[in-house]
Motif scaffolding. Structure first.
Motif, PDB file in Angstrom:
ATOM      1  N   GLY A   8      28.523  -8.781 -30.501  1.00  0.00           N
ATOM      2  CA  GLY A   8      27.549  -8.582 -29.420  1.00  0.00           C
ATOM      3  C   GLY A   8      28.185  -8.174 -28.112  1.00  0.00           C
ATOM      4  O   GLY A   8      27.699  -8.530 -27.042  1.00  0.00           O
ATOM      5  N   ASN A  34      23.131  -7.576 -28.148  1.00  0.00           N
ATOM      6  CA  ASN A  34      22.875  -7.881 -26.730  1.00  0.00           C
ATOM      7  C   ASN A  34      21.732  -6.977 -26.272  1.00  0.00           C
ATOM      8  O   ASN A  34      21.150  -6.245 -27.091  1.00  0.00           O
ATOM      9  N   ALA A  35      21.437  -7.007 -24.964  1.00  0.00           N
ATOM     10  CA  ALA A  35      20.251  -6.283 -24.472  1.00  0.00           C
ATOM     11  C   ALA A  35      20.385  -4.776 -24.678  1.00  0.00           C
ATOM     12  O   ALA A  35      19.390  -4.087 -24.929  1.00  0.00           O
ATOM     13  N   PRO A  45      19.194 -13.043 -34.384  1.00  0.00           N
ATOM     14  CA  PRO A  45      19.906 -14.176 -33.773  1.00  0.00           C
ATOM     15  C   PRO A  45      20.653 -15.006 -34.806  1.00  0.00           C
ATOM     16  O   PRO A  45      20.277 -16.138 -35.090  1.00  0.00           O
ATOM     17  N   THR A 335      26.868 -15.981 -14.373  1.00  0.00           N
ATOM     18  CA  THR A 335      25.939 -15.252 -15.258  1.00  0.00           C
ATOM     19  C   THR A 335      24.496 -15.505 -14.829  1.00  0.00           C
ATOM     20  O   THR A 335      24.237 -16.336 -13.960  1.00  0.00           O
ATOM     21  N   HIS A 354      26.590  -2.048 -23.141  1.00  0.00           N
ATOM     22  CA  HIS A 354      26.423  -3.423 -22.671  1.00  0.00           C
ATOM     23  C   HIS A 354      27.458  -4.327 -23.332  1.00  0.00           C
ATOM     24  O   HIS A 354      27.721  -4.208 -24.524  1.00  0.00           O
ATOM     25  N   THR A 357      25.289  -9.056 -21.791  1.00  0.00           N
ATOM     26  CA  THR A 357      23.939  -8.951 -21.204  1.00  0.00           C
ATOM     27  C   THR A 357      22.940  -9.623 -22.139  1.00  0.00           C
ATOM     28  O   THR A 357      23.194  -9.778 -23.326  1.00  0.00           O
ATOM     29  N   ARG A 358      21.790  -9.992 -21.563  1.00  0.00           N
ATOM     30  CA  ARG A 358      20.659 -10.441 -22.394  1.00  0.00           C
ATOM     31  C   ARG A 358      19.375 -10.027 -21.707  1.00  0.00           C
ATOM     32  O   ARG A 358      19.374  -9.737 -20.495  1.00  0.00           O
ATOM     33  N   SER A 359      18.305  -9.988 -22.468  1.00  0.00           N
ATOM     34  CA  SER A 359      17.008  -9.618 -21.899  1.00  0.00           C
ATOM     35  C   SER A 359      16.364 -10.843 -21.294  1.00  0.00           C
ATOM     36  O   SER A 359      16.334 -11.906 -21.921  1.00  0.00           O
ATOM     37  N   VAL A 365      17.123  -6.892 -17.517  1.00  0.00           N
ATOM     38  CA  VAL A 365      18.426  -7.132 -18.136  1.00  0.00           C
ATOM     39  C   VAL A 365      19.231  -8.060 -17.226  1.00  0.00           C
ATOM     40  O   VAL A 365      19.382  -7.812 -16.035  1.00  0.00           O
ATOM     41  N   ALA A 368      25.229 -11.929 -18.768  1.00  0.00           N
ATOM     42  CA  ALA A 368      25.350 -13.094 -19.662  1.00  0.00           C
ATOM     43  C   ALA A 368      26.787 -13.311 -20.098  1.00  0.00           C
ATOM     44  O   ALA A 368      27.046 -13.964 -21.106  1.00  0.00           O
TER      45      ALA A 368
END
Ligand code: AMP
Length: 414
Positions: A8, A34-35, A45, A335, A354, A357-359, A365, A368
């Motif tokens: 990720g 990731n995002a 996940p 983060t 990316h 990152t995460r949504s 965005v 992370a």
């Protein structure tokens, strides 16, 4: 072809981007992703260290190929249950991944294969460590034997600091200091045939001018205009092929990506380290230049048919990537902050990969991780690729973030 990528970070985003551009790929999945990866692949996940869960996901998706990105799942043996379930997998077995998982193992393989590397001692006590430090003298190079996410190596002229690092590790490799520029050379292998990719250089220190603490990597570029002609052939003959042959001879063939970190010293090319996977951030620039569709190459490594592949095709131009890191990286990354301007970066030559990152709940965005983004650009030469990457960076805003301003600067001026 249905492909599942494990990991990720920006390396996995680069892999997913290339795979998504390959017409042979009909479905692309990534776990955990990731995002950014979620924009080109279906993300799942799933714990990347859980071999049973990854194998179950591959079965559920009827994946034709699983590509394991990071070292942690490889060293944890995630490729093994996949192979046992007859899923084609790009990535070495736990045993072969010891080439990265244990520096002492890597040294042993290199000695057996006659691969040029720094002279070294493996030490487990303070007395042994002190004797090894004095045998080589300063600058001292002290390496944690095990995986340490880029933080296991201390290079210092301070003997007390060297001893302190040695004491903090269960087992250390202490070795002679290698001078000269560093080169990363990746090779794809099925355990027999070895296909070198193009050389790249990364920037490990956090700050401009190679100052500040070591990081996972703050940027990279390819090609290397200063590298000696014939370097790739030399490294194939003296490092990559003998290492792959030695692991096959031991009954633990290495298939996947063999990464040689090299120092071009005044006494010749020496291996600094091996990794058992694509390097991050070098992958971002190497894949940016690869013209051959990626999925077929990785599948050929997975199913042992690399010898039948046509030669790889490369873009003659250059690629540069610059990492945007969060405030406090690498010591204590902050983060959870929104990243703005991402939509304004991409053009024909420039794109954002990316990393951490995460949504967010509203689709925004968020940062992370320590390394957040890897802004990548191509150009006719390094200067042009570099200018485009930095133009992209200027459009992004993330509170407190930092990046190096001198990635590929010297090479661009050559
Ligand atoms: P590694 O994790 O083995 O890649 O080491 C991290 C960094 O430490 C390398 O990229 C080099 O800059 C430096 N390093 C490692 N081994 C040596 C060595 N024997 N001599 C000089 N520098 C080294």
């Amino acid at each position: 072809m249905k492909v599942l990528v494990i990991g990720g970070g920006a390396r996995e985003h680069a892999l997913c981007r290339s795979l998504s551009l390959d017409p042979a790929v009909t479905e692309l999945h990534c776990a955990p992703g990731n995002a950014g990866i979620a924009q080109v692949a279906t993300v799942h996940p799933v714990d990347q260290l859980d071999g049973a869960a990854v194998t179950a996901l591959a079965a559920e998706l009827a994946a034709d190929l699983v590509v394991v990105g990071p070292e942690a799942p490889l060293v944890a043996g995630v490729a093994d249950p996949l192979r046992a379930a007859s899923v084609p997998v790009f990535g070495p077995s736990a045993e072969a991944a010891q080439l990265e998982g244990s520096k002492a193992f890597a040294k042993d393989v290199m000695a057996a294969a006659g691969v040029p590397t720094a002279r070294s001692y493996v030490c487990t006590t303070a007395e042994e460590a002190a004797a090894a430090l004095d045998a080589f003298g300063a600058p001292y190079v002290v390496k944690d034997d095990g995986l340490a996410a880029g933080k296991g190596v201390v290079v210092t002229s301070d003997r007390a600091a060297a001893l302190e690092h040695a004491a903090s590790c269960e087992r250390v490799v202490i070795e002679e200091y290698l001078d000269g520029p560093e080169v990363s050379l990746f090779a794809i292998t099925d355990g027999t045939t070895v296909l070198p990719l193009v050389p790249a250089q990364d920037f490990k220190r956090a700050l401009d001018g190679d100052e500040g603490p070591n990081t996972g990597g703050m940027g990279a570029y390819s090609p290397l205009p200063w590298a000696p002609e014939g370097l790739v052939d030399e490294v194939l003959a003296t490092v990559l092929q003998p290492t792959v042959d030695e692991l096959r001879r031991r009954g633990t063939p290495f298939s996947g990506l063999l990464y040689a970190g090299l120092a071009l010293t005044s006494r010749g090319t020496r291996v600094i380290e091996f990794n058992a996977r694509f390097g991050d951030p070098e992958t971002q620039v190497v894949l940016a230049r690869l013209r051959t569709p990626l999925a077929g190459v990785l599948l050929a490594a997975a199913d042992g048919t690399l010898g039948e592949l046509e030669p790889l095709r490369w873009d003659e131009g250059a690629a540069v990537t610059v990492v945007v890191a969060s405030e406090g990286y690498p010591a204590a990354p902050r983060t959870g902050d929104p990243i703005e301007g991402l939509d304004e970066v991409a053009d024909e030559h420039t794109y954002v990969l990316h990393a951490g990152t995460r949504s967010g709940d509203g689709g925004e965005v968020l940062s992370a991780g320590g390394r957040v983004l890897s802004v990548t650009a191509t150009g006719a030469d390094i200067a042009e690729a570099r200018e485009r990457a930095y133009r992209g960076i200027a459009r992004i805003s993330l509170k407190g973030s930092h990046h190096r301003t001198d990635i590929a600067l010297k090479a661009a001026q050559q």
